[in-house]
Design an enzyme around this catalytic site. Structure first.
Site, PDB file in Angstrom:
ATOM      1  CB  CYS A  34      75.399  77.122 -99.231  1.00  0.00           C
ATOM      2  SG  CYS A  34      77.066  76.939 -98.559  1.00  0.00           S
ATOM      3  CG  HIS A  53      73.616  77.643 -94.520  1.00  0.00           C
ATOM      4  ND1 HIS A  53      73.160  76.481 -95.100  1.00  0.00           N
ATOM      5  CD2 HIS A  53      74.921  77.755 -94.872  1.00  0.00           C
ATOM      6  CE1 HIS A  53      74.141  75.894 -95.765  1.00  0.00           C
ATOM      7  NE2 HIS A  53      75.215  76.658 -95.642  1.00  0.00           N
ATOM      8  CD  GLU A  84      69.923  76.314 -93.781  1.00  0.00           C
ATOM      9  OE1 GLU A  84      71.031  75.771 -93.652  1.00  0.00           O
ATOM     10  OE2 GLU A  84      69.713  77.218 -94.624  1.00  0.00           O
TER      11      GLU A  84
END
Length: 375
Positions: free
Chosen positions: A264, A348, A350
């Site tokens: 990001c 992202h 994650e």
């Protein structure tokens, strides 16, 4: 109690207030995720932003201590169509209303969120003021407050969200959610720059046997190299990436000396360090359903996003190649520079909240750190 959102262009949206009373300002944005409002609220990348959810019913799963991405609520305001009067989830310990009140954040429900989101999509994100209580009675005054608030362009917000001191991260994921391993005290050492880092990013690295030391965003590159890390991670974060000049300089000093992985804001910082440029998007990408194409494999990944700036398509990236693009607008979503041992993604992996299609990127970082992929 009455609540109101006032935009800098004069448009207003009324609703019912919850959470804290008062007035707050921020950039009004929207997120299309179907779940995960708790992770959104506590993501430091939303600092100084008023977040509108497009999912209509919010609050029914309550609040639990496991799903927070930081230790506080970072959003400047929270806008929903309908706030659930009932909380029903086996992990919930409290309701959303009380949680926002405790953290001093204004919420507003019963808002025409379809109209609000359509307005942003047509006009672009803009400055806004959100009020709950007496201040919501004067719409003209709120519009003026919105117009006088800072613009996100040129604003370095990293200094507000970074940690004050270095610390070691040892927590792994709940085995009920991910396949993980116990913390490895002898794993390869990673230094993670905290420009607004999310907890689940850190868990994804410790799950894979890495030791992680988190350092403030102002930490000089020579101090990082002095502890001999096997790799460096550049985290997510808020604000205009071009304004975070110290991180750009530090990254430039680290290139070619240690494997680097950015997510990001970290992706944007890497691009700027390589000589590229960034630009503000019309309304950004925020949600858990963005289609990204991996140009190296041809695979389409459904991914989680939260960003309002992007790497400009005509950037001179110093020999780096574009590895991922967004299929909605063809914006750059991934980079790698094999000669300098660096790679990054705009989205992202994650997955907090979001799908798990991109978790392989953490495995790639581990392989680079361990030398199975050449630096």
């Amino acid at each position: 109690m009455k609540a109101l959102i006032a935009l800098e262009d004069g448009r207003t949206f009324a609703g019912t207030g919850f959470g804290a009373d008062g007035v707050q300002t921020g950039e009004l944005v929207f997120n299309t995720s179907m779940t995960g409002y708790q992770e959104i609220l506590t993501d430091p990348s939303y600092h100084k932003q008023i977040v509108t959810l497009t999912v209509p019913h919010v609050g029914n799963t309550g609040i639990n201590p496991q799903d927070v991405e930081s230790d506080k609520v970072w959003v400047a305001g929270f806008v929903v169509r309908s706030l659930s009067p009932v909380v029903s989830n086996w992990r919930s310990q409290r309701d959303l209303d009380g949680y926002l009140r405790e953290h001093g954040v204004i919420g507003i429900s019963d808002v025409a969120t379809r109209a609000l989101v359509r307005h942003i999509r047509e006009k672009g994100v803009m400055r806004a003021a959100i009020a709950h209580g007496e201040a919501a009675e004067d719409a003209a005054a709120l519009v003026n407050i919105a117009r006088q608030s800072p613009d996100m362009s040129g604003w370095n917000l990293v200094d507000d969200v970074t940690c004050a001191e270095p610390y070691n991260w040892t927590q792994t994921s709940d085995p009920g959610w991910y396949v993980n391993h116990p913390y490895d005290p002898n794993g390869a050492l990673i230094v993670a720059y905290d420009t607004g880092i999310k907890k689940n990013i850190l868990r994804m690295m410790t799950d894979r046997g890495l030791r992680v030391t988190v350092v403030p965003a102002t930490t000089p590159a020579d101090q990082v190299l002095a502890i001999h890390p096997a790799g460096v991670f550049l985290s997510n974060g808020p604000g205009d990436p071009a304004a975070v000049t110290s991180m750009i300089d530090n990254t430039r000093s680290l290139l070619g000396k240690v494997p680097i992985f950015g997510i990001c804001l970290g992706h944007q910082i890497l691009a700027l360090a390589l000589g590229g440029k960034t630009e503000k998007m019309r309304f950004g990408h925020r949600g858990g359903n963005q289609p990204v194409k991996n140009l190296l494999t041809g695979v389409i990944e459904i991914s989680s996003h939260n960003h309002g700036f992007a790497v400009t398509p005509d950037s001179d990236l110093g020999g780096a190649e574009v590895t991922h693009i967004n299929l909605n607008d063809n914006t750059i979503e991934g980079l790698r520079h094999e000669g300098l041992g660096a790679f990054s993604v705009q989205y992202h992996p994650e997955a907090a909240p979001g799908p798990h299609d991109s978790l392989y990127l953490f495995d790639e970082f581990v392989n680079r750190v361990k030398g199975t992929v050449s630096v």
